[in-house]
Motif scaffolding. Structure first.
Motif, PDB file in Angstrom:
ATOM      1  N   GLN A 119       3.662  -4.466   7.731  1.00  0.00           N
ATOM      2  CA  GLN A 119       4.901  -3.683   7.782  1.00  0.00           C
ATOM      3  C   GLN A 119       4.621  -2.263   8.304  1.00  0.00           C
ATOM      4  O   GLN A 119       5.357  -1.751   9.146  1.00  0.00           O
ATOM      5  CB  GLN A 119       5.430  -3.635   6.355  1.00  0.00           C
ATOM      6  N   TRP A 120       3.550  -1.655   7.816  1.00  0.00           N
ATOM      7  CA  TRP A 120       3.238  -0.275   8.228  1.00  0.00           C
ATOM      8  C   TRP A 120       2.893  -0.226   9.719  1.00  0.00           C
ATOM      9  O   TRP A 120       3.296   0.703  10.417  1.00  0.00           O
ATOM     10  CB  TRP A 120       2.077   0.293   7.392  1.00  0.00           C
ATOM     11  N   VAL A 121       2.150  -1.217  10.170  1.00  0.00           N
ATOM     12  CA  VAL A 121       1.759  -1.227  11.590  1.00  0.00           C
ATOM     13  C   VAL A 121       2.997  -1.447  12.467  1.00  0.00           C
ATOM     14  O   VAL A 121       3.152  -0.815  13.523  1.00  0.00           O
ATOM     15  CB  VAL A 121       0.678  -2.311  11.860  1.00  0.00           C
ATOM     16  N   LEU A 122       3.902  -2.293  11.985  1.00  0.00           N
ATOM     17  CA  LEU A 122       5.127  -2.602  12.737  1.00  0.00           C
ATOM     18  C   LEU A 122       5.942  -1.329  13.031  1.00  0.00           C
ATOM     19  O   LEU A 122       6.561  -1.208  14.094  1.00  0.00           O
ATOM     20  CB  LEU A 122       5.973  -3.597  11.920  1.00  0.00           C
ATOM     21  N   ALA A 123       5.882  -0.376  12.100  1.00  0.00           N
ATOM     22  CA  ALA A 123       6.639   0.872  12.271  1.00  0.00           C
ATOM     23  C   ALA A 123       6.171   1.647  13.514  1.00  0.00           C
ATOM     24  O   ALA A 123       6.899   2.507  14.016  1.00  0.00           O
ATOM     25  CB  ALA A 123       6.489   1.730  11.025  1.00  0.00           C
ATOM     26  N   PHE A 124       4.955   1.356  14.000  1.00  0.00           N
ATOM     27  CA  PHE A 124       4.419   2.080  15.163  1.00  0.00           C
ATOM     28  C   PHE A 124       4.549   1.291  16.461  1.00  0.00           C
ATOM     29  O   PHE A 124       4.136   1.763  17.517  1.00  0.00           O
ATOM     30  CB  PHE A 124       2.942   2.445  14.921  1.00  0.00           C
ATOM     31  N   GLU A 125       5.108   0.071  16.332  1.00  0.00           N
ATOM     32  CA  GLU A 125       5.185  -0.810  17.493  1.00  0.00           C
ATOM     33  C   GLU A 125       5.934  -0.156  18.656  1.00  0.00           C
ATOM     34  O   GLU A 125       5.447  -0.155  19.791  1.00  0.00           O
ATOM     35  CB  GLU A 125       5.857  -2.124  17.065  1.00  0.00           C
ATOM     36  N   SER A 126       7.092   0.446  18.359  1.00  0.00           N
ATOM     37  CA  SER A 126       7.909   0.947  19.470  1.00  0.00           C
ATOM     38  C   SER A 126       7.272   2.177  20.127  1.00  0.00           C
ATOM     39  O   SER A 126       7.292   2.305  21.349  1.00  0.00           O
ATOM     40  CB  SER A 126       9.342   1.218  19.024  1.00  0.00           C
ATOM     41  N   VAL A 127       6.672   3.060  19.321  1.00  0.00           N
ATOM     42  CA  VAL A 127       6.048   4.249  19.917  1.00  0.00           C
ATOM     43  C   VAL A 127       4.811   3.840  20.750  1.00  0.00           C
ATOM     44  O   VAL A 127       4.548   4.422  21.812  1.00  0.00           O
ATOM     45  CB  VAL A 127       5.762   5.361  18.861  1.00  0.00           C
ATOM     46  N   GLN A 129       4.510   0.935  22.267  1.00  0.00           N
ATOM     47  CA  GLN A 129       5.062   0.278  23.460  1.00  0.00           C
ATOM     48  C   GLN A 129       5.479   1.298  24.508  1.00  0.00           C
ATOM     49  O   GLN A 129       5.213   1.126  25.702  1.00  0.00           O
ATOM     50  CB  GLN A 129       6.263  -0.566  23.060  1.00  0.00           C
ATOM     51  N   LYS A 130       6.103   2.382  24.025  1.00  0.00           N
ATOM     52  CA  LYS A 130       6.561   3.430  24.952  1.00  0.00           C
ATOM     53  C   LYS A 130       5.405   4.006  25.756  1.00  0.00           C
ATOM     54  O   LYS A 130       5.565   4.438  26.888  1.00  0.00           O
ATOM     55  CB  LYS A 130       7.221   4.560  24.145  1.00  0.00           C
ATOM     56  N   LYS A 131       4.199   4.042  25.135  1.00  0.00           N
ATOM     57  CA  LYS A 131       3.023   4.582  25.840  1.00  0.00           C
ATOM     58  C   LYS A 131       2.215   3.480  26.517  1.00  0.00           C
ATOM     59  O   LYS A 131       1.131   3.738  27.046  1.00  0.00           O
ATOM     60  CB  LYS A 131       2.108   5.311  24.844  1.00  0.00           C
ATOM     61  N   GLY A 132       2.739   2.252  26.456  1.00  0.00           N
ATOM     62  CA  GLY A 132       2.022   1.122  27.058  1.00  0.00           C
ATOM     63  C   GLY A 132       0.707   0.834  26.346  1.00  0.00           C
ATOM     64  O   GLY A 132      -0.263   0.354  26.941  1.00  0.00           O
ATOM     65  N   ILE A 133       0.672   1.152  25.042  1.00  0.00           N
ATOM     66  CA  ILE A 133      -0.560   0.926  24.261  1.00  0.00           C
ATOM     67  C   ILE A 133      -0.462  -0.419  23.538  1.00  0.00           C
ATOM     68  O   ILE A 133       0.539  -0.710  22.885  1.00  0.00           O
ATOM     69  CB  ILE A 133      -0.773   2.077  23.239  1.00  0.00           C
ATOM     70  N   ALA A 134      -1.514  -1.234  23.675  1.00  0.00           N
ATOM     71  CA  ALA A 134      -1.530  -2.526  22.984  1.00  0.00           C
ATOM     72  C   ALA A 134      -1.971  -2.308  21.546  1.00  0.00           C
ATOM     73  O   ALA A 134      -3.068  -1.814  21.290  1.00  0.00           O
ATOM     74  CB  ALA A 134      -2.493  -3.467  23.690  1.00  0.00           C
ATOM     75  N   LEU A 135      -1.070  -2.642  20.597  1.00  0.00           N
ATOM     76  CA  LEU A 135      -1.350  -2.455  19.177  1.00  0.00           C
ATOM     77  C   LEU A 135      -1.662  -3.819  18.566  1.00  0.00           C
ATOM     78  O   LEU A 135      -0.773  -4.672  18.461  1.00  0.00           O
ATOM     79  CB  LEU A 135      -0.098  -1.828  18.529  1.00  0.00           C
ATOM     80  N   ARG A 136      -2.942  -4.026  18.232  1.00  0.00           N
ATOM     81  CA  ARG A 136      -3.327  -5.357  17.744  1.00  0.00           C
ATOM     82  C   ARG A 136      -3.814  -5.290  16.300  1.00  0.00           C
ATOM     83  O   ARG A 136      -4.319  -4.252  15.851  1.00  0.00           O
ATOM     84  CB  ARG A 136      -4.441  -5.923  18.631  1.00  0.00           C
ATOM     85  N   THR A 137      -3.679  -6.421  15.598  1.00  0.00           N
ATOM     86  CA  THR A 137      -4.096  -6.436  14.193  1.00  0.00           C
ATOM     87  C   THR A 137      -5.044  -7.600  13.920  1.00  0.00           C
ATOM     88  O   THR A 137      -4.957  -8.638  14.584  1.00  0.00           O
ATOM     89  CB  THR A 137      -2.878  -6.578  13.252  1.00  0.00           C
ATOM     90  N   MET A 138      -5.922  -7.410  12.949  1.00  0.00           N
ATOM     91  CA  MET A 138      -6.796  -8.498  12.513  1.00  0.00           C
ATOM     92  C   MET A 138      -6.888  -8.444  10.996  1.00  0.00           C
ATOM     93  O   MET A 138      -7.605  -7.602  10.431  1.00  0.00           O
ATOM     94  CB  MET A 138      -8.175  -8.353  13.143  1.00  0.00           C
ATOM     95  N   PHE A 139      -6.098  -9.318  10.347  1.00  0.00           N
ATOM     96  CA  PHE A 139      -6.028  -9.291   8.886  1.00  0.00           C
ATOM     97  C   PHE A 139      -6.407 -10.649   8.307  1.00  0.00           C
ATOM     98  O   PHE A 139      -6.153 -11.675   8.942  1.00  0.00           O
ATOM     99  CB  PHE A 139      -4.592  -8.974   8.424  1.00  0.00           C
ATOM    100  N   PRO A 140      -6.924 -10.666   7.075  1.00  0.00           N
ATOM    101  CA  PRO A 140      -7.102 -11.953   6.397  1.00  0.00           C
ATOM    102  C   PRO A 140      -5.739 -12.464   5.906  1.00  0.00           C
ATOM    103  O   PRO A 140      -4.724 -11.776   6.086  1.00  0.00           O
ATOM    104  CB  PRO A 140      -8.008 -11.592   5.215  1.00  0.00           C
ATOM    105  N   ASP A 141      -5.684 -13.647   5.278  1.00  0.00           N
ATOM    106  CA  ASP A 141      -4.392 -14.190   4.820  1.00  0.00           C
ATOM    107  C   ASP A 141      -3.804 -13.347   3.694  1.00  0.00           C
ATOM    108  O   ASP A 141      -2.593 -13.153   3.617  1.00  0.00           O
ATOM    109  CB  ASP A 141      -4.562 -15.642   4.336  1.00  0.00           C
TER     110      ASP A 141
END
Ligand code: ADP
Length: 257
Positions: A119-127, A129-141
């Protein structure tokens, strides 16, 4: 007799100096506490007039919507931006002052870190995207941790905000969660401008910014990582930074299980 008197004299002198330094410490500590309280109160009180000024500017804009010139519109917008910057700075100062005074309550509870972090990472998705930065995550279950989730959110926001801010367009930001059984870690890695070795120990200091002009343009005051450090310390954790100019930065925050 002379030696005996001398020993008694030395013992008395040592006791007297110890008592004096004890006495001297109490007013110093009290003054320090007063100062911390003063800073906390001042930061709090200054936020009210700022929010009134912001509302007043909204009214001016609305009432003159038809007649306002483009130049005046820009001036009003600049003023609002500066008010916003000052208000954020005061909010951060208030948090640090309260934390120094030991009056920040941490509400420690067990929770699953994975959905929160998503959820916290999702809050930064649009900003990103605006900079063309790929925001990737690697989490356990799933990963149950103990901590203050609001404060940990603030910590992740500071690290992510910086990672995106200091990464040029088209870069990469990775967020990882390592469920090591002895100490779990949150990792924020960016492919950004990086931090020179000489600056690395200082970036956690209050008001420290590597490139003053550049980061001021980005609207920053140099308080974010100081707050991040307070949050990490309150969770008995530590931050490990790996970075080199032009090669990006990796902030790993380790917490004891
Ligand atoms: P600011 O509000 O200026 O970002 P911080 O305390 O969060 O303040 O960071 C302090 C300084 O550390 C920043 O001004 C910047 O120079 C540097 N910094 C922080 N994070 C990064 C990063 N991911 N990449 C490069 N530099 C960074």
């Amino acid at each position: 007799v002379f030696i005996l008197i001398l020993i008694v004299f030395i013992i008395a002198a040592v006791k007297l100096s110890a008592a004096m330094s004890q006495k001297a410490m109490i007013p110093i500590q009290r003054t320090f506490k007063h100062q911390q309280q003063f800073l906390a109160d001042a930061s709090h009180e200054l936020r009210t007039p700022l929010s009134i000024m912001n509302t007043s500017l909204d009214v001016i804009e609305l009432e003159n919507a038809e007649t306002i010139t483009p130049y005046s519109k820009e001036v009003v917008s600049d003023m609002k931006e500066e008010i916003g910057r000052m208000s954020r700075m005061l909010r951060d100062l208030l948090m640090l002052a309260r934390s120094d005074a030991g009056s920040v309550e941490f509400e420690m509870a067990a929770f699953d870190m994975v959905p929160k972090l998503r959820q916290w990472v999702l809050a930064f998705e649009s900003v990103a995207q605006k900079k063309g930065i790929a925001l990737r995550t690697m989490f356990p279950d799933a990963l149950t941790v103990k901590g203050d989730s609001e404060r940990l959110k603030q910590l992740v926001y500071i690290l992510l905000d910086n990672a995106i801010k200091y990464t040029p367009e088209g870069g990469k930001v990775d967020v990882g969660l390592d469920p090591n059984p002895r100490q779990w870690r949150i990792i924020v890695r960016d492919s950004g401008i990086g931090i020179a070795e000489t600056d690395q120990p200082r970036i956690f200091d209050r008001f420290y910014r590597v490139e003053k002009h550049r980061s001021r343009e980005e609207g920053s005051a140099g308080l974010g990582l100081a707050i991040a450090k307070q949050i990490v310390v309150a969770h008995r954790g530590s931050v490990v930074l790996e970075s080199a100019p032009g090669k990006g930065s990796t902030f790993s925050v380790e917490f004891p299980v």
